[in-house]
Design a protein around this motif. Structure first.
Motif, PDB file in Angstrom:
ATOM      1  N   VAL A 143       0.847  -1.200   0.000  1.00 53.41           N
ATOM      2  CA  VAL A 143       0.000   0.000   0.000  1.00 53.41           C
ATOM      3  C   VAL A 143       0.881   1.248   0.000  1.00 53.41           C
ATOM      4  N   VAL A 144       2.163   1.069  -0.277  1.00 54.17           N
ATOM      5  CA  VAL A 144       3.071   2.209  -0.364  1.00 54.17           C
ATOM      6  C   VAL A 144       2.632   3.100  -1.524  1.00 54.17           C
ATOM      7  N   GLY A 145       2.449   4.375  -1.243  1.00 50.94           N
ATOM      8  CA  GLY A 145       1.966   5.313  -2.250  1.00 50.94           C
ATOM      9  C   GLY A 145       0.510   5.685  -2.063  1.00 50.94           C
ATOM     10  N   LEU A 146      -0.215   4.908  -1.238  1.00 54.30           N
ATOM     11  CA  LEU A 146      -1.602   5.204  -0.896  1.00 54.30           C
ATOM     12  C   LEU A 146      -1.603   5.880   0.467  1.00 54.30           C
ATOM     13  N   ASN A 147      -2.092   7.108   0.542  1.00 49.91           N
ATOM     14  CA  ASN A 147      -2.010   7.876   1.776  1.00 49.91           C
ATOM     15  C   ASN A 147      -3.016   7.369   2.818  1.00 49.91           C
ATOM     16  N   PHE A 148      -2.538   7.095   4.030  1.00 47.36           N
ATOM     17  CA  PHE A 148      -3.397   6.530   5.067  1.00 47.36           C
ATOM     18  C   PHE A 148      -4.370   7.565   5.633  1.00 47.36           C
ATOM     19  N   ASP A 149      -3.973   8.830   5.647  1.00 48.96           N
ATOM     20  CA  ASP A 149      -4.893   9.880   6.095  1.00 48.96           C
ATOM     21  C   ASP A 149      -6.122   9.909   5.197  1.00 48.96           C
ATOM     22  N   PHE A 150      -5.894   9.741   3.893  1.00 45.84           N
ATOM     23  CA  PHE A 150      -6.998   9.699   2.938  1.00 45.84           C
ATOM     24  C   PHE A 150      -7.988   8.601   3.313  1.00 45.84           C
ATOM     25  N   LEU A 151      -7.483   7.436   3.675  1.00 49.03           N
ATOM     26  CA  LEU A 151      -8.357   6.315   4.007  1.00 49.03           C
ATOM     27  C   LEU A 151      -9.174   6.588   5.270  1.00 49.03           C
ATOM     28  N   VAL A 152      -8.539   7.157   6.288  1.00 48.14           N
ATOM     29  CA  VAL A 152      -9.247   7.437   7.539  1.00 48.14           C
ATOM     30  C   VAL A 152     -10.321   8.501   7.317  1.00 48.14           C
ATOM     31  N   PHE A 153      -9.955   9.561   6.604  1.00 48.57           N
ATOM     32  CA  PHE A 153     -10.946  10.598   6.284  1.00 48.57           C
ATOM     33  C   PHE A 153     -12.084  10.012   5.448  1.00 48.57           C
ATOM     34  N   ASN A 154     -11.733   9.128   4.525  1.00 50.53           N
ATOM     35  CA  ASN A 154     -12.724   8.540   3.636  1.00 50.53           C
ATOM     36  C   ASN A 154     -13.720   7.674   4.407  1.00 50.53           C
ATOM     37  N   LEU A 155     -13.230   6.928   5.397  1.00 52.18           N
ATOM     38  CA  LEU A 155     -14.129   6.093   6.195  1.00 52.18           C
ATOM     39  C   LEU A 155     -15.090   6.963   7.006  1.00 52.18           C
ATOM     40  N   THR A 156     -14.588   8.043   7.578  1.00 50.64           N
ATOM     41  CA  THR A 156     -15.450   8.971   8.318  1.00 50.64           C
ATOM     42  C   THR A 156     -16.462   9.612   7.390  1.00 50.64           C
ATOM     43  N   LYS A 157     -16.004   9.989   6.204  1.00 45.82           N
ATOM     44  CA  LYS A 157     -16.887  10.633   5.224  1.00 45.82           C
ATOM     45  C   LYS A 157     -18.031   9.710   4.815  1.00 45.82           C
ATOM     46  N   HIS A 158     -17.696   8.487   4.430  1.00 45.87           N
ATOM     47  CA  HIS A 158     -18.725   7.574   3.941  1.00 45.87           C
ATOM     48  C   HIS A 158     -19.641   7.080   5.063  1.00 45.87           C
ATOM     49  N   SER A 159     -19.121   6.929   6.270  1.00 47.31           N
ATOM     50  CA  SER A 159     -19.965   6.538   7.400  1.00 47.31           C
ATOM     51  C   SER A 159     -20.983   7.636   7.698  1.00 47.31           C
ATOM     52  N   SER A 160     -20.532   8.886   7.672  1.00 48.17           N
ATOM     53  CA  SER A 160     -21.435  10.016   7.917  1.00 48.17           C
ATOM     54  C   SER A 160     -22.486  10.119   6.813  1.00 48.17           C
ATOM     55  N   TYR A 161     -22.047   9.894   5.581  1.00 51.07           N
ATOM     56  CA  TYR A 161     -22.960   9.980   4.435  1.00 51.07           C
ATOM     57  C   TYR A 161     -23.988   8.854   4.491  1.00 51.07           C
ATOM     58  N   LEU A 162     -23.587   7.684   4.954  1.00 51.74           N
ATOM     59  CA  LEU A 162     -24.520   6.568   5.099  1.00 51.74           C
ATOM     60  C   LEU A 162     -25.593   6.891   6.137  1.00 51.74           C
ATOM     61  N   ILE A 163     -25.190   7.456   7.265  1.00 54.44           N
ATOM     62  CA  ILE A 163     -26.155   7.833   8.308  1.00 54.44           C
ATOM     63  C   ILE A 163     -27.154   8.847   7.755  1.00 54.44           C
ATOM     64  N   TYR A 164     -26.655   9.835   7.016  1.00 48.54           N
ATOM     65  CA  TYR A 164     -27.533  10.854   6.437  1.00 48.54           C
ATOM     66  C   TYR A 164     -28.509  10.250   5.432  1.00 48.54           C
ATOM     67  N   ASN A 165     -27.980   9.502   4.481  1.00 52.99           N
ATOM     68  CA  ASN A 165     -28.822   8.933   3.424  1.00 52.99           C
ATOM     69  C   ASN A 165     -29.855   7.961   3.978  1.00 52.99           C
ATOM     70  N   ALA A 166     -29.422   7.079   4.869  1.00 52.29           N
ATOM     71  CA  ALA A 166     -30.333   6.070   5.421  1.00 52.29           C
ATOM     72  C   ALA A 166     -31.434   6.727   6.250  1.00 52.29           C
TER      73      ALA A 166
END
Length: 279
Positions: A46-69
């Motif tokens: 996973v070298v070259g894939l930024n881990f901050d991006f992944l953590v932010f992305n999980l928070t983003k999609h979890s929040s979006y799921l709560i909103y949409n659902a």
């Protein structure tokens, strides 16, 4: 309490286009997770894939799921939405939005799992990312405590919508900065970006179609999260395309890219080999 007027589409053709765009966005956005997962698997890295991006992305999609659902399934939230924006207004969340959010949370979580099982070099989640993530979920918990006494459910889910918009705005910066420092996009899948861009455009067009049918822009003001998501995705994806094809093209051959090393890592290894030969 007054009689509740059921919102409906005025044009069956526009409704079909709306649903088609929604499921197209769902398809390309859902598929966009797989190029990165496959690239990680092939490289065993996973070298070259930024881990901050992944953590932010999980928070983003979890929040979006709560909103949409909540907005799609909860009668209480739907009632409060129509009380605010009009009884004849359509709920601005499609079934495809809910389906995408569920899939996005699962695939992002799986990509994070790959971080633990594949080569990751010296990369780690930054303290800044940890602080921002704790602050985001802390704000969500505080909002829940505030909303419960007055049953302000629409306001509460709107908070989650704001969180996902903010996360979308900041999640790309760590990856863009890493690409800039490395002068390379190796390890960051461009297939992900091309599909992501297609989904963003379809998502925006979907809102336009609903606005035309209803002769109203309430779906834009009533779902600023979806609008913000679409615009942010388009802007950042275009930037990543410029980085990949314009600024840092063909940094490694296809064979080298399949290996779990960066250009700098390979150069360092070559130096070690040369030093051994001299000895």
């Amino acid at each position: 309490m007054g009689l509740l007027v059921q919102a409906s589409w005025h044009s069956i053709y526009l409704e079909v286009v709306y649903l088609a765009l929604g499921w197209f966005a769902f398809a390309v956005w859902s598929t966009s997770f797989y190029p990165q997962v496959i690239l990680n698997y092939r490289r065993k890295s996973v070298v070259g894939l930024n881990f901050d991006f992944l953590v932010f992305n999980l928070t983003k999609h979890s929040s979006y799921l709560i909103y949409n659902a909540a907005l799609y399934f909860s009668p209480a939230v739907q009632r409060q939405y129509r009380e605010k924006y009009g009884q004849t207004e359509l709920i601005p969340v499609a079934p495809s939005d809910v389906a995408f959010s569920i899939h996005a949370v699962l695939l992002t979580a799986f990509t994070i799992y790959q971080v633990f099982i594949y080569e990751r070099g010296t990369q780690r989640v930054s303290k800044t990312c940890v602080g921002i993530t704790i602050a985001a979920w802390g704000a969500a918990v505080i909002s829940l405590i505030i909303a419960i006494p007055t049953a302000a459910w629409l306001w509460l889910v709107s908070v989650f919508n704001i969180i996902q918009v903010v996360m979308t705005a900041i999640k790309y910066f760590p990856q863009a900065w890493m690409n800039f420092k490395r002068k390379s996009t190796v390890g960051w899948s461009i297939g992900n970006i091309l599909l992501d861009l297609s989904g963003g455009v379809a998502n925006l067009l979907q809102m336009v179609v609903q606005s035309i049918d209803q002769k109203s822009t309430a779906n834009f003001s009533g779902n600023l999260g979806k609008l913000g998501l679409s615009l942010e995705v388009i802007v950042f994806d275009v930037f990543f395309i410029i980085q990949h094809y314009g600024l840092y093209p063909d940094r490694l051959s296809a064979v080298e890219e399949s290996q779990p090393f960066l250009q700098g890592d390979m150069e360092d290894q070559q130096k070690v080999i040369s030093a051994d030969h001299k000895d």
